[in-house]
Scaffold this active site. Structure first.
Site, PDB file in Angstrom:
ATOM      1  N   ASN A 318      22.734  40.597 183.031  1.00 18.28           N
ATOM      2  CA  ASN A 318      23.910  40.508 183.723  1.00 18.28           C
ATOM      3  C   ASN A 318      23.290  40.111 184.945  1.00 18.28           C
ATOM      4  OD1 ASN A 318      26.239  39.566 185.192  1.00 18.28           O
ATOM      5  ND2 ASN A 318      26.909  41.269 184.333  1.00 18.28           N
ATOM      6  N   HIS A 349      34.233  45.895 187.697  1.00 21.93           N
ATOM      7  CA  HIS A 349      34.686  45.870 186.315  1.00 21.93           C
ATOM      8  C   HIS A 349      35.573  46.073 185.965  1.00 21.93           C
ATOM      9  CE1 HIS A 349      29.886  45.351 185.982  1.00 21.93           C
ATOM     10  NE2 HIS A 349      30.397  44.910 184.946  1.00 21.93           N
TER      11      HIS A 349
END
EC number: 2.3.1.-
Length: 495
Positions: A318, A349
């Site tokens: 990521n 998140h």
């Protein structure tokens, strides 16, 4: 999930059409902005229904905040609003509608839009308010010197290439792509002069797109055939815990978490291929003259699977989110940047408790891995044979630590997460604390920032390449090796 895949495949075809018929040499930036935005909103509406209105509302209010607050403080207000709006949407989706379900998860695109809103707000603040000498080289490269129009803002946030799965890109990179200046910049910035020999050449992304689609196909095949046969939940099965030996349990832990990664490989690589198919993502040539289409790539699979340190895994997983965390939090934190960065990552998140358990565990693992690396690694790098043995041991340790850390991220809830950790007697938590008590942890964050402030400013893309290779928000820099690496890349780019 089917809607997502269908929309992404449609976006891939639209990207080819966009590059062929709406190329910057044939169409004005205004038309390219309008078409990219309308296609993006259509895909969002098709995939998420009227939940897609959240994307427009979040972007519209953030733009209004930027206009009325002014450049001095807008980055703070935009950061709080965008992250707060995302969190509210995540809370309602998780705790009101469908806990534990990923279907129709409109908060996924909102996570990317939140990154773009906050990144651009900081870049405008850096470019229009802060003094140039107060900025780091990377901040100077990314600084935006004028307020974007509403159309440019919506196009950046909601374009069809990145609205569903990203990845994050800088505003300046996106605008140079839309205006057709990205390739010419690649040719001119290494030596400060325009290279008219290559100015009109448009490199083809076809090979890069084909390679990434092959990776997508293999990842999808692995996911549908292997992943479901190795469920992560089996790690907390009572019979498995009672009967399996420790080596068997850790081996299954590793393979089950490895099997969970291909769905991310598929989604992120397909998103990267879509951007490349539209002509976005070109990052110059390597030393052999081969085109590089990884400007906004989000992962490097080989480095992930063969990581020999916690840092190496984080650096290659990521990537664009790691860069976002580094730019908006780690570089600007006034105290404990590693801890603040992990907390921000957990909030971004979502609101599942498992996310917070993972990232709090990640803080311990990162600090412990850093302490071990700083204190013992130099004893094992002189001899190639010893170095090989060291790499094998650190690969096993890294894969075990990563798998152990991310189990709550997959299980989501507190009870199953603690069931897993208690079945392992919190062994790696305790080991990490003991490591931090035994080994001194060098305070290198300020030193890294000081080194960065005197680093010479070269081209925009060269700095981005350095950032991609060194996106170490929870890790430390080695000044000498970084200078060597940047010098080598600069010479290769000049060639």
């Amino acid at each position: 999930q089917v809607n997502f895949v269908v929309c992404q495949l449609f976006a891939l075809l639209a990207a080819v059409w966009f590059r062929t018929y709406l190329h910057s040499s044939k169409t004005s930036p205004f038309i390219r902005h309008v078409v990219a935005t309308l296609l993006g909103l259509y895909l969002a509406l098709f995939c998420f229904g009227w939940y897609a209105l959240h994307f427009v509302i979040q972007s519209g209010i953030s733009y209004y905040i930027m206009i009325i607050i002014g450049v001095e403080n807008m980055h703070k207000y935009c950061f709080v609003f965008a992250l707060g709006y995302l969190t509210v949407c995540q809370i309602t989706r998780v705790y009101i509608f469908d806990y534990g379900q990923y279907s129709a998860d409109f908060s996924g695109p909102m996570m990317i839009i939140t990154q773009k809103i906050t990144s651009l707000a900081f870049e405008i603040h850096d470019g229009m308010f802060r003094k140039n000498e107060d900025l780091t080289p990377s901040q100077r490269c990314l600084a935006v010197r004028r307020m974007p129009s509403l159309l440019e803002y919506l196009s950046y946030n909601c374009n069809f290439m990145g609205i569903l799965a990203g990845p994050l890109c800088s505003y300046k990179d996106y605008i140079t792509f839309i205006e057709g200046r990205s390739y010419r910049l690649q040719q001119s910035e290494a030596n400060g002069k325009e290279d008219t020999k290559y100015e009109q050449t448009d490199p083809s992304p076809n090979i890069a797109v084909a390679q990434k689609l092959l990776i997508c196909g293999l990842s999808l095949l692995f996911h549908v055939t292997i992943t479901k046969t190795l469920p992560v939940e089996y790690n907390i099965d009572d019979n498995f815990i009672a009967t399996a030996s420790w080596p068997v349990r850790f081996f299954y832990l590793y393979v089950s978490l490895m099997a969970a990664r291909p769905k991310y490989y598929f989604a992120w690589t397909l998103a990267d291929a879509i951007n490349n198919a539209a002509g976005f993502g070109f990052r110059g040539y390597d030393k052999n003259g081969v085109t590089r289409w990884d400007l906004i790539s989000n992962l490097r699979i080989q480095q992930i699977e063969f990581s020999t340190s916690f840092k190496m895994f984080l650096d290659n997983w990521n990537i664009q989110t790691a860069l976002w965390l580094k730019r908006v939090c780690y570089e600007r934190a006034t105290f404990s940047p590693t801890i603040q960065t992990f907390i921000l990552s957990a909030i971004w998140h979502g609101v599942y408790p498992g996310y917070y358990l993972t990232f709090l565990t990640g803080v311990l693992m990162t600090l412990a891995a850093r302490a071990i690396r700083n204190n013992i690694r130099h004893y094992f790098v002189e001899s190639p044979a010893v170095k090989l043995c060291y790499d094998i041991v650190t690969w096993v340790a890294t894969q075990a630590a990563i798998s152990y850390t991310v189990v709550p991220f997959v299980l989501l809830s507190v009870k199953p997460s603690f069931t897993f950790y208690s079945s392992c007697y919190f062994c790696l938590h305790i080991a990490s604390i003991l490591v931090l008590l035994v080994f001194p942890l060098k305070r290198t964050e300020k030193g890294s920032k000081k080194h960065e402030s005197v680093q010479p400013v070269w081209s925009r893309k060269l700095e981005e390449e350095s950032l991609l290779q060194k996106n170490n928000y929870p890790t430390t820099n080695n000044s000498f090796s970084q200078k060597q690496e940047i010098t080598f890349r600069y010479q290769a780019l000049k060639q």
